[in-house]
Motif scaffolding. Structure first.
Motif, PDB file in Angstrom:
ATOM      1  N   ALA A   1      -2.024   4.778  -4.232  1.00  0.00           N
ATOM      2  CA  ALA A   1      -0.578   5.006  -4.182  1.00  0.00           C
ATOM      3  C   ALA A   1      -0.267   6.250  -3.372  1.00  0.00           C
ATOM      4  O   ALA A   1      -1.111   7.130  -3.177  1.00  0.00           O
ATOM      5  CB  ALA A   1      -0.013   5.152  -5.596  1.00  0.00           C
TER       6      ALA A   1
ATOM      7  N   LEU B   1       0.655   1.397  -2.942  1.00  0.00           N
ATOM      8  CA  LEU B   1       1.947   1.315  -3.614  1.00  0.00           C
ATOM      9  C   LEU B   1       2.737   2.565  -3.254  1.00  0.00           C
ATOM     10  O   LEU B   1       2.242   3.685  -3.400  1.00  0.00           O
ATOM     11  CB  LEU B   1       1.754   1.250  -5.129  1.00  0.00           C
TER      12      LEU B   1
ATOM     13  N   ILE C   1      10.668   2.014  -5.638  1.00  0.00           N
ATOM     14  CA  ILE C   1       9.374   1.335  -5.614  1.00  0.00           C
ATOM     15  C   ILE C   1       9.248   0.542  -4.319  1.00  0.00           C
ATOM     16  O   ILE C   1      10.142  -0.229  -3.952  1.00  0.00           O
ATOM     17  CB  ILE C   1       9.218   0.391  -6.820  1.00  0.00           C
TER      18      ILE C   1
ATOM     19  N   ASP D   1       6.798  -2.076  -3.096  1.00  0.00           N
ATOM     20  CA  ASP D   1       5.674  -2.975  -3.377  1.00  0.00           C
ATOM     21  C   ASP D   1       5.798  -4.307  -2.646  1.00  0.00           C
ATOM     22  O   ASP D   1       5.058  -5.253  -2.936  1.00  0.00           O
ATOM     23  CB  ASP D   1       5.522  -3.199  -4.890  1.00  0.00           C
TER      24      ASP D   1
ATOM     25  N   ARG E   1       1.943  -4.704 -10.360  1.00  0.00           N
ATOM     26  CA  ARG E   1       2.954  -4.318  -9.368  1.00  0.00           C
ATOM     27  C   ARG E   1       4.234  -5.132  -9.548  1.00  0.00           C
ATOM     28  O   ARG E   1       4.719  -5.813  -8.643  1.00  0.00           O
ATOM     29  CB  ARG E   1       2.421  -4.438  -7.939  1.00  0.00           C
TER      30      ARG E   1
END
Length: 275
Positions: free
Chosen positions: A174, A200, A227, A229, A265
């Motif tokens: 990440a 991520l 986020i 993803d 995710r």
């Protein structure tokens, strides 16, 4: 230096202990109190690392240490060096041996890496998690918790992939950005993801925390966490009715109380978050 990879096939976050990742400008007493709670309460030893700030010296009057004390912590130590040789000594890491909390202050995240990566101090930070404690940090202290170090360039904090790209890896696979909405940084993460699409992307607004344990991440206090993803999520709007950009150009927002499964995710749907 190669990027760290996930060695634990089960968890993206720490198997033991918690992360408190704050997007900068930490003002919320509630977040400070959560850090103290996750460390084990007022008597727990918490070590503050101000090294990202770049000042010649630091002492116990450091604002973050004062905030911890104001919110009830009775055992706060400020620990600092720029010299990795010092950070690799038993004397330096002595305050970390019984610590149940670490807080990384803001500034430039590469300074934390230069001082502590590969030293006994870095191993002592990890040991705090291993015994069920909390690693926390704001701004630079947020980004350094990821495996990929966003904005790690020594010349300019606007460069997303700089001359330092390896963080401490408490959040595996990440990259973490901060100050995202206040500074209109919501598109900057794509500079990293174009080169490392396997990562991520997580971007956290100011005075907002993401709490992480194992594969569960929870937005705590503040405004929003973004986020990246490749998916889409909303409480009220369906993706098939929208003209979305391609997956590699998408992000979405989570607000306090929302939960995210780091392993799958995807957003954890609850009665409060269902469409």
């Amino acid at each position: 230096m190669a990027l760290p990879v996930t060695t634990n096939g089960t968890y993206v976050g720490p198997e033991n202990g918690h992360l408190v990742i704050v997007g900068g400008n930490l003002q919320s007493d509630t977040i400070w109190q959560k850090i103290i709670e996750l460390a084990g309460g007022p008597d727990a030893s918490i070590v503050v690392i101000p090294t990202a700030g770049g000042e010649p010296t630091y002492n116990d009057t450091l604002p973050s240490a004062a905030s911890l004390r104001k919110n009830g912590s009775l055992n706060v130590t400020v620990l600092h060096t720029y010299d990795p040789a010092v950070a690799d000594t038993d004397d330096f890491v002595a305050p970390l041996r019984e610590a149940k909390g670490v807080y990384f202050d803001g500034g430039r995240q590469w300074r934390i890496v230069d001082a502590y990566a590969g030293t006994k101090a870095e191993r002592a930070f990890q040991a705090v998690l291993d015994r069920g404690g909390v690693i926390s940090g704001s701004s630079a202290g947020a980004s350094v918790q990821a495996s990929f170090l966003a904005r790690g360039d020594t010349e300019n904090n606007q460069i997303m992939i700089g001359d330092h790209t390896v963080g401490f890896g408490y959040l595996k696979n990440a990259a973490i950005d901060q100050h995202v909405l206040v500074r209109n940084r919501q598109f900057d993460m794509f500079d990293i993801l174009k080169v490392h699409p396997e990562l991520l992307g997580v971007a956290i607004d100011e005075n907002t925390a993401l709490l992480v344990h194992k594969n569960e991440a929870t937005v705590f206090e503040g405004t929003y966490v973004l986020i990246y993803d490749g998916g889409f999520w909303s409480r009220e709007e369906l993706s098939e009715l929208k003209h979305l950009p391609p997956p590699e150009s998408r992000f979405y927002f989570l607000r306090p109380g929302d939960q995210y499964d780091l392993g799958e995710r995807k957003v954890i749907e609850t009665s409060e978050t269902e469409l």
